[in-house]
Design an enzyme around this catalytic site. Structure first.
Site, short mmCIF file in Angstrom:
data_model
loop_
_atom_site.label_atom_id
_atom_site.label_comp_id
_atom_site.label_asym_id
_atom_site.label_seq_id
_atom_site.Cartn_x
_atom_site.Cartn_y
_atom_site.Cartn_z
N ASP A 166 -6.91 -1.32 -4.77
CA ASP A 166 -8.06 -0.80 -3.58
C ASP A 166 -9.10 0.15 -4.23
O ASP A 166 -10.32 0.02 -4.14
CB ASP A 166 -7.51 -0.43 -2.41
N ASP B 224 0.91 -1.08 0.21
CA ASP B 224 -0.01 -0.14 -0.05
C ASP B 224 0.74 1.20 0.04
O ASP B 224 2.04 1.15 0.67
CB ASP B 224 -0.92 -0.05 1.07
#
Length: 176
Positions: free
Chosen positions: A156, A132
């Site tokens: 995401d 991330d």
């Protein structure tokens, strides 16, 4: 060709949403390229690169699902979450292939979901975690971070936008 045979072919040759799988591939490629760039250019678990006063590019790992849920499952979450992602991607591929190409919103939603699920699946299978790198936060007057949204990535975003679009279409679409 007679008028009747022409109409028969036009009615039975309706295109499905398969061509929207190109959008899924684009999401996967963009997701993997941005993660690769992040890992190669930002030190792990630091404040990273400040882009805006409320947004940084960081380099962190998520061993769980959304918001690091299940991260403390001792490693089994890698396989459970990978299995769920693979199953959901396959379900949405089938749905996409059964959807008429003319239902563009539905096709885009399914394709985004597929691309996002596979983008994060690749990370889980290769590393055991998801990379991330997008971090939004708020600072106080002294410059201390007082609130931060959990870091996320391109995959995401695709899953969330796809899911949001599916909900909107479920409420407002006339398609069955």
């Amino acid at each position: 060709m007679s008028r009747n045979s022409s109409s028969i072919f036009s009615n039975t040759r309706q295109r499905n949403g398969g061509r929207y799988l190109l959008l899924s591939i684009l999401v996967i490629v963009l997701d993997q390229i941005t993660k690769y760039w992040c890992v190669g250019n930002i030190d792990y678990n630091t404040r990273g690169i400040e882009v805006l006063p409320f947004f940084n590019l960081v380099h962190v790992y998520n061993y769980g699902a959304a918001f690091s849920m299940f991260a403390d499952w001792g490693g089994v979450q890698r396989y459970v979450l990978s299995g769920i992602a693979l199953f959901m991607a396959l379900v949405f591929v089938i749905m996409l292939l059964r959807t008429k190409a003319s239902l563009k919103g539905h096709c885009i939603a399914y394709a985004l979901f597929i691309g996002g699920a596979i983008g994060n699946l690749i990370d889980r299978l290769m590393h055991g975690y998801v990379v991330d790198f997008l971090l939004f936060y708020l600072k106080d007057e002294q410059g201390n971070i007082t609130w931060a949204y959990p870091a996320f990535n391109v995959a995401d975003i695709a899953v969330c936008v796809g899911a949001f679009l599916m909900v909107v279409l479920a409420f407002f679409s006339k398609a069955k």
